[in-house]
Design a protein around this motif. Structure first.
Motif, PDB file in Angstrom:
ATOM      1  N   UNK A  99       0.830  -1.195   0.000  1.00 19.66           N
ATOM      2  CA  UNK A  99       0.000   0.000   0.000  1.00 19.66           C
ATOM      3  C   UNK A  99       0.870   1.253   0.000  1.00 19.66           C
ATOM      4  N   UNK A 100       1.881   1.263   0.853  1.00 20.64           N
ATOM      5  CA  UNK A 100       2.766   2.420   0.905  1.00 20.64           C
ATOM      6  C   UNK A 100       3.535   2.582  -0.401  1.00 20.64           C
ATOM      7  N   UNK A 101       3.967   1.461  -0.971  1.00 22.26           N
ATOM      8  CA  UNK A 101       4.695   1.565  -2.237  1.00 22.26           C
ATOM      9  C   UNK A 101       3.781   2.071  -3.354  1.00 22.26           C
ATOM     10  N   UNK A 102       2.517   1.667  -3.361  1.00 22.17           N
ATOM     11  CA  UNK A 102       1.598   2.174  -4.383  1.00 22.17           C
ATOM     12  C   UNK A 102       1.300   3.656  -4.143  1.00 22.17           C
ATOM     13  N   UNK A 103       1.215   4.090  -2.882  1.00 18.32           N
ATOM     14  CA  UNK A 103       1.028   5.517  -2.591  1.00 18.32           C
ATOM     15  C   UNK A 103       2.222   6.323  -3.075  1.00 18.32           C
ATOM     16  N   UNK A 104       3.420   5.814  -2.791  1.00 20.92           N
ATOM     17  CA  UNK A 104       4.622   6.513  -3.251  1.00 20.92           C
ATOM     18  C   UNK A 104       4.712   6.524  -4.780  1.00 20.92           C
ATOM     19  N   UNK A 105       4.284   5.428  -5.377  1.00 16.59           N
ATOM     20  CA  UNK A 105       4.289   5.362  -6.836  1.00 16.59           C
ATOM     21  C   UNK A 105       3.314   6.385  -7.428  1.00 16.59           C
ATOM     22  N   UNK A 106       2.136   6.534  -6.836  1.00 11.81           N
ATOM     23  CA  UNK A 106       1.172   7.520  -7.299  1.00 11.81           C
ATOM     24  C   UNK A 106       1.727   8.946  -7.138  1.00 11.81           C
ATOM     25  N   UNK A 107       2.323   9.218  -5.994  1.00  6.51           N
ATOM     26  CA  UNK A 107       2.926  10.533  -5.773  1.00  6.51           C
ATOM     27  C   UNK A 107       4.047  10.798  -6.776  1.00  6.51           C
ATOM     28  N   UNK A 108       4.849   9.769  -7.025  1.00  4.02           N
ATOM     29  CA  UNK A 108       5.938   9.907  -7.974  1.00  4.02           C
ATOM     30  C   UNK A 108       5.403  10.158  -9.390  1.00  4.02           C
ATOM     31  N   UNK A 109       4.331   9.470  -9.759  1.00  3.88           N
ATOM     32  CA  UNK A 109       3.727   9.689 -11.080  1.00  3.88           C
ATOM     33  C   UNK A 109       3.154  11.090 -11.204  1.00  3.88           C
ATOM     34  N   UNK A 110       2.536  11.611 -10.161  1.00  2.00           N
ATOM     35  CA  UNK A 110       2.000  12.974 -10.180  1.00  2.00           C
ATOM     36  C   UNK A 110       3.125  13.993 -10.340  1.00  2.00           C
ATOM     37  N   UNK A 111       4.192  13.800  -9.589  1.00  2.00           N
ATOM     38  CA  UNK A 111       5.318  14.732  -9.682  1.00  2.00           C
ATOM     39  C   UNK A 111       5.996  14.632 -11.046  1.00  2.00           C
ATOM     40  N   UNK A 112       6.034  13.444 -11.613  1.00  2.00           N
ATOM     41  CA  UNK A 112       6.604  13.271 -12.943  1.00  2.00           C
ATOM     42  C   UNK A 112       5.772  14.009 -13.982  1.00  2.00           C
ATOM     43  N   UNK A 113       4.450  13.934 -13.860  1.00  2.00           N
ATOM     44  CA  UNK A 113       3.579  14.658 -14.795  1.00  2.00           C
ATOM     45  C   UNK A 113       3.767  16.169 -14.670  1.00  2.00           C
ATOM     46  N   UNK A 114       3.910  16.648 -13.430  1.00  2.00           N
ATOM     47  CA  UNK A 114       4.131  18.076 -13.217  1.00  2.00           C
ATOM     48  C   UNK A 114       5.444  18.515 -13.869  1.00  2.00           C
ATOM     49  N   UNK A 115       6.471  17.731 -13.705  1.00  2.00           N
ATOM     50  CA  UNK A 115       7.770  18.065 -14.278  1.00  2.00           C
ATOM     51  C   UNK A 115       7.703  18.020 -15.805  1.00  2.00           C
ATOM     52  N   UNK A 116       7.012  17.035 -16.364  1.00  2.00           N
ATOM     53  CA  UNK A 116       6.872  16.949 -17.823  1.00  2.00           C
ATOM     54  C   UNK A 116       6.093  18.146 -18.372  1.00  2.00           C
ATOM     55  N   UNK A 117       5.057  18.573 -17.655  1.00  2.00           N
ATOM     56  CA  UNK A 117       4.298  19.747 -18.073  1.00  2.00           C
ATOM     57  C   UNK A 117       5.165  21.003 -18.051  1.00  2.00           C
ATOM     58  N   UNK A 118       5.972  21.138 -17.011  1.00  2.00           N
ATOM     59  CA  UNK A 118       6.871  22.288 -16.935  1.00  2.00           C
ATOM     60  C   UNK A 118       7.904  22.253 -18.053  1.00  2.00           C
ATOM     61  N   UNK A 119       8.356  21.062 -18.392  1.00  2.00           N
ATOM     62  CA  UNK A 119       9.329  20.926 -19.475  1.00  2.00           C
ATOM     63  C   UNK A 119       8.706  21.321 -20.806  1.00  2.00           C
ATOM     64  N   UNK A 120       7.478  20.894 -21.069  1.00  2.00           N
ATOM     65  CA  UNK A 120       6.786  21.270 -22.295  1.00  2.00           C
ATOM     66  C   UNK A 120       6.549  22.784 -22.352  1.00  2.00           C
ATOM     67  N   UNK A 121       6.183  23.361 -21.215  1.00  2.00           N
ATOM     68  CA  UNK A 121       5.960  24.807 -21.166  1.00  2.00           C
ATOM     69  C   UNK A 121       7.258  25.563 -21.441  1.00  2.00           C
TER      70      UNK A 121
ATOM     71  N   UNK B 119       9.680  24.533 -23.294  1.00  2.00           N
ATOM     72  CA  UNK B 119       9.968  24.424 -24.727  1.00  2.00           C
ATOM     73  C   UNK B 119       9.216  25.493 -25.500  1.00  2.00           C
ATOM     74  N   UNK B 120       7.951  25.707 -25.172  1.00  2.00           N
ATOM     75  CA  UNK B 120       7.188  26.745 -25.848  1.00  2.00           C
ATOM     76  C   UNK B 120       7.729  28.129 -25.532  1.00  2.00           C
ATOM     77  N   UNK B 121       8.218  28.320 -24.311  1.00  2.00           N
ATOM     78  CA  UNK B 121       8.815  29.607 -23.973  1.00  2.00           C
ATOM     79  C   UNK B 121      10.073  29.859 -24.806  1.00  2.00           C
ATOM     80  N   UNK B 122      10.889  28.823 -24.988  1.00  2.00           N
ATOM     81  CA  UNK B 122      12.084  28.970 -25.822  1.00  2.00           C
ATOM     82  C   UNK B 122      11.705  29.262 -27.267  1.00  2.00           C
ATOM     83  N   UNK B 123      10.682  28.573 -27.767  1.00  2.00           N
ATOM     84  CA  UNK B 123      10.224  28.829 -29.129  1.00  2.00           C
ATOM     85  C   UNK B 123       9.752  30.276 -29.263  1.00  2.00           C
TER      86      UNK B 123
END
Length: 143
Positions: free
Chosen positions: A14-36, A38-42
């Motif tokens: 259960x704890x590992x799945x909670x940490x995995x969910x948190x890690x996936x959320x943070x990964x999505x946030x970081x990917x969104x910031x990375x995409x943003x 890229x558009x700023x550089x463009x």
């Protein structure tokens, strides 16, 4: 012991799945910031490139056109300079408009209004200089 180890294993999963969910959320946030970013550089590179192209083109074109107009009337000179200004103001506006549409930023800002004002001013100056040229050529020299 078997029941205790199963409970511990369940808690651990259960704890590992909670940490995995948190890690996936943070990964999505970081990917969104990375995409943003890229558009700023463009956006930054596009605006810089459009300004450089417009100014270099305007200087080269206007220099060659104005050098070939050695002894012309003030009306024709004002007509040509306003036409050159009209072309390059619209070129800068089109390039920046394309970049803002590409990045999706500044949708609410109405920055096309200053371009319309410049176009109206250029049109009025071109019309006035054409009118004065026609008057000076055909009507004023009939003395």
């Amino acid at each position: 012991m078997d029941i205790k180890s199963e409970k511990a294993l369940d808690e651990l999963s259960k704890k590992s799945s909670e940490y995995e969910d948190k890690l996936n959320e943070k990964t999505k946030v970081i990917e969104d910031k990375l995409e943003k970013s890229k558009f700023d550089y463009i956006t930054i590179l596009g605006i810089f490139a459009s300004i450089v192209v417009a100014f270099v083109g305007s200087f080269a074109f206007s220099t060659s056109v104005l050098q070939n107009m050695k002894e012309v009337s003030i009306y024709r000179l004002s007509f040509v300079t306003c036409a050159i200004g009209f072309v390059f103001v619209n070129m800068i506006w089109l390039l920046t408009n394309f970049i803002t549409n590409l990045t999706g930023k500044m949708k609410d800002i109405k920055f096309h209004i200053p371009c319309i004002v410049f176009n109206v001013i250029f049109f009025l100056i071109i019309s006035a200089s054409s009118g004065f040229y026609i008057y000076d050529t055909y009507f004023a020299n009939n003395d």
